[in-house]
Design a protein around this motif. Structure first.
Motif, PDB file in Angstrom:
ATOM      1  N   UNK A 192      -1.133  -5.471  -4.394  1.00  0.00           N
ATOM      2  CA  UNK A 192      -1.606  -6.530  -5.312  1.00  0.00           C
ATOM      3  C   UNK A 192      -2.456  -6.031  -6.483  1.00  0.00           C
ATOM      4  N   UNK A 193      -2.757  -4.728  -6.545  1.00  0.00           N
ATOM      5  CA  UNK A 193      -3.481  -4.257  -7.726  1.00  0.00           C
ATOM      6  C   UNK A 193      -2.501  -4.097  -8.898  1.00  0.00           C
ATOM      7  N   UNK A 194      -3.037  -4.132 -10.116  1.00  0.00           N
ATOM      8  CA  UNK A 194      -2.216  -3.995 -11.318  1.00  0.00           C
ATOM      9  C   UNK A 194      -2.532  -2.647 -11.968  1.00  0.00           C
ATOM     10  N   UNK A 195      -1.460  -1.877 -12.245  1.00  0.00           N
ATOM     11  CA  UNK A 195      -1.634  -0.574 -12.875  1.00  0.00           C
ATOM     12  C   UNK A 195      -0.737  -0.492 -14.106  1.00  0.00           C
ATOM     13  N   UNK A 196      -0.966   0.539 -14.916  1.00  0.00           N
ATOM     14  CA  UNK A 196      -0.107   0.802 -16.072  1.00  0.00           C
ATOM     15  C   UNK A 196       0.914   1.857 -15.697  1.00  0.00           C
ATOM     16  N   UNK A 197       2.180   1.620 -16.050  1.00  0.00           N
ATOM     17  CA  UNK A 197       3.229   2.581 -15.716  1.00  0.00           C
ATOM     18  C   UNK A 197       4.026   2.941 -16.978  1.00  0.00           C
ATOM     19  N   UNK A 198       4.548   4.168 -16.990  1.00  0.00           N
ATOM     20  CA  UNK A 198       5.408   4.601 -18.079  1.00  0.00           C
ATOM     21  C   UNK A 198       6.302   5.726 -17.567  1.00  0.00           C
ATOM     22  N   UNK A 199       7.317   6.052 -18.325  1.00  0.00           N
ATOM     23  CA  UNK A 199       8.277   7.071 -17.909  1.00  0.00           C
ATOM     24  C   UNK A 199       8.085   8.350 -18.708  1.00  0.00           C
ATOM     25  N   UNK A 200       8.408   9.488 -18.086  1.00  0.00           N
ATOM     26  CA  UNK A 200       8.353  10.792 -18.741  1.00  0.00           C
ATOM     27  C   UNK A 200       9.769  11.352 -18.767  1.00  0.00           C
ATOM     28  N   UNK A 229       0.849  12.678  -6.881  1.00  0.00           N
ATOM     29  CA  UNK A 229       1.118  11.254  -6.724  1.00  0.00           C
ATOM     30  C   UNK A 229      -0.170  10.443  -6.785  1.00  0.00           C
ATOM     31  N   UNK A 230      -0.018   9.142  -6.979  1.00  0.00           N
ATOM     32  CA  UNK A 230      -1.158   8.227  -7.093  1.00  0.00           C
ATOM     33  C   UNK A 230      -1.115   7.258  -5.918  1.00  0.00           C
ATOM     34  N   UNK A 231      -2.200   7.164  -5.158  1.00  0.00           N
ATOM     35  CA  UNK A 231      -2.265   6.199  -4.062  1.00  0.00           C
ATOM     36  C   UNK A 231      -2.363   4.785  -4.628  1.00  0.00           C
ATOM     37  N   UNK A 232      -1.756   3.826  -3.921  1.00  0.00           N
ATOM     38  CA  UNK A 232      -1.708   2.447  -4.418  1.00  0.00           C
ATOM     39  C   UNK A 232      -2.231   1.477  -3.365  1.00  0.00           C
ATOM     40  N   UNK A 233      -2.770   0.365  -3.859  1.00  0.00           N
ATOM     41  CA  UNK A 233      -3.198  -0.723  -2.985  1.00  0.00           C
ATOM     42  C   UNK A 233      -2.397  -1.963  -3.332  1.00  0.00           C
ATOM     43  N   UNK A 252       0.842  -1.201   0.000  1.00  0.00           N
ATOM     44  CA  UNK A 252       0.000   0.000   0.000  1.00  0.00           C
ATOM     45  C   UNK A 252       0.877   1.250   0.000  1.00  0.00           C
ATOM     46  N   UNK A 253       0.401   2.284  -0.697  1.00  0.00           N
ATOM     47  CA  UNK A 253       1.120   3.561  -0.691  1.00  0.00           C
ATOM     48  C   UNK A 253       0.109   4.700  -0.686  1.00  0.00           C
TER      49      UNK A 253
END
Length: 342
Positions: free
Chosen positions: A306-314, A300-304, A292-293
């Protein structure tokens, strides 16, 4: 005794073995007291609290239960967090830190209790029990030696045959009593070796109690840092650092490093190369959230977990962060909280 001190009378010397045993006993008593007192200082640094505990112990009464320093700090943090608002980043962090401090305080209590029973009590029993018996018998031996030496002096001074015969009888009796007391004292002193063996076992118990305590504290702090994550740039101290550079949390990288130390090096290279490829390309990847975050600010984006998210770099983004997307939500996420998926 006075004549011996003034050098006017002869003194019966103890045998070398007994002298060595006496020296060993004195040395053991001296260092046992020092170790015991310093251990008490280590476990309870507050001298007033130590005196209070000593008084209650002598009165055979239970000392009143009070919060220790970590518990008190933890309570202040929790109260402050509730006052500032649990919904705020700072208030939430204070509450989490306070709960961890209280857990450390509980572990501290357990360390003190275990150490007192398994380490301090046996050392104190030796000082107040066995060594007092040794001191008593040693004093008796000193008296028997003085009686013997006095009898020997009287024998030397005896002029007539009757007085000489009586003095010889007295010397035989006092010599016998002295030898008997020397044997009793010797047997007691030889028990010092078994005392050392017992104190060695107690020392191992103390080390084990400390090891348990520090392992608990370490685990509590790891868990806390996982919860807190990385602090955003708005919390930087007033110095010349760039406002776009976040203050990095020590925990997640060190946790991953220690946890992955036993894994094959191939795994580490895959994780590292996966993030490097993602940063060098303009594409996106799926990532699973490890813990968890809580977002520290709107960027920023809060996280839970074991969930799956999409990530990319800028381009120009800090190396420890990626952009994360969940549906129409978007924000920065710390790399150490993610596991890239194929």
């Amino acid at each position: 005794f006075t004549e011996e001190k003034l050098g006017q009378a002869e003194k019966t010397e103890l045998d070398a073995h007994l002298e060595n045993l006496l020296s060993k006993a004195e040395c053991t008593k001296l260092w046992t007291e020092k170790i015991m007192k310093q251990t008490e200082v280590l476990l309870q640094p507050n001298p007033n609290a130590r005196i209070e505990e000593f008084v209650y112990e002598k009165l055979d009464r239970k000392a009143p239960s009070r919060m220790n320093n970590p518990e008190l700090l933890g309570q202040y943090m929790i109260d402050a967090g509730n006052e500032f608002g649990p919904g705020t980043a700072y208030g939430n962090a204070l509450i989490k830190c306070g709960e961890t401090q209280k857990r450390i305080g509980t572990a501290d209590r357990e360390l003190i209790q275990t150490s007192a029973i398994n380490f301090l009590t046996p050392l104190r029993n030796f000082i107040e029990g066995d060594y007092k018996t040794i001191t008593k018998e040693r004093k008796l031996l000193q008296n028997k030696r003085l009686d013997l030496d006095a009898a020997k002096t009287r024998l030397k001074k005896a002029k007539v045959a009757e007085a000489r015969a009586a003095s010889e009888q007295e010397v035989r009796i006092t010599q016998s009593e002295f030898d008997r007391q020397a044997e009793i004292t010797r047997l007691l002193l030889e028990g010092i070796s078994s005392t050392h063996a017992h104190h060695l076992r107690c020392l191992n118990d103390f080390v084990e109690a400390q090891m348990t305590y520090y392992a608990q504290c370490y685990q509590y702090m790891l868990d806390l840092q996982k919860q807190l994550g990385s602090f955003p740039s708005t919390f930087l101290s007033n110095n010349n650092q760039s406002s776009s550079t976040p203050v990095q949390s020590v925990s997640p990288p060190s946790v991953l490093a220690s946890a992955s130390a036993s894994l094959p090096s191939v795994t580490n290279s895959i994780v590292t190369s996966g993030i490097s490829e993602l940063k060098s390309s303009s594409g996106s990847r799926k990532a699973r959230v490890l813990y968890d975050y809580d977002a520290a600010n709107s960027s920023e984006l809060s996280l839970l977990a074991d969930e799956v998210i999409t990530v990319y770099s800028i381009p120009g983004m800090d190396s420890d962060w990626l952009m994360g997307e969940r549906g129409n939500q978007k924000g920065k996420v710390p790399i150490t909280y993610l596991e890239l998926l194929n």
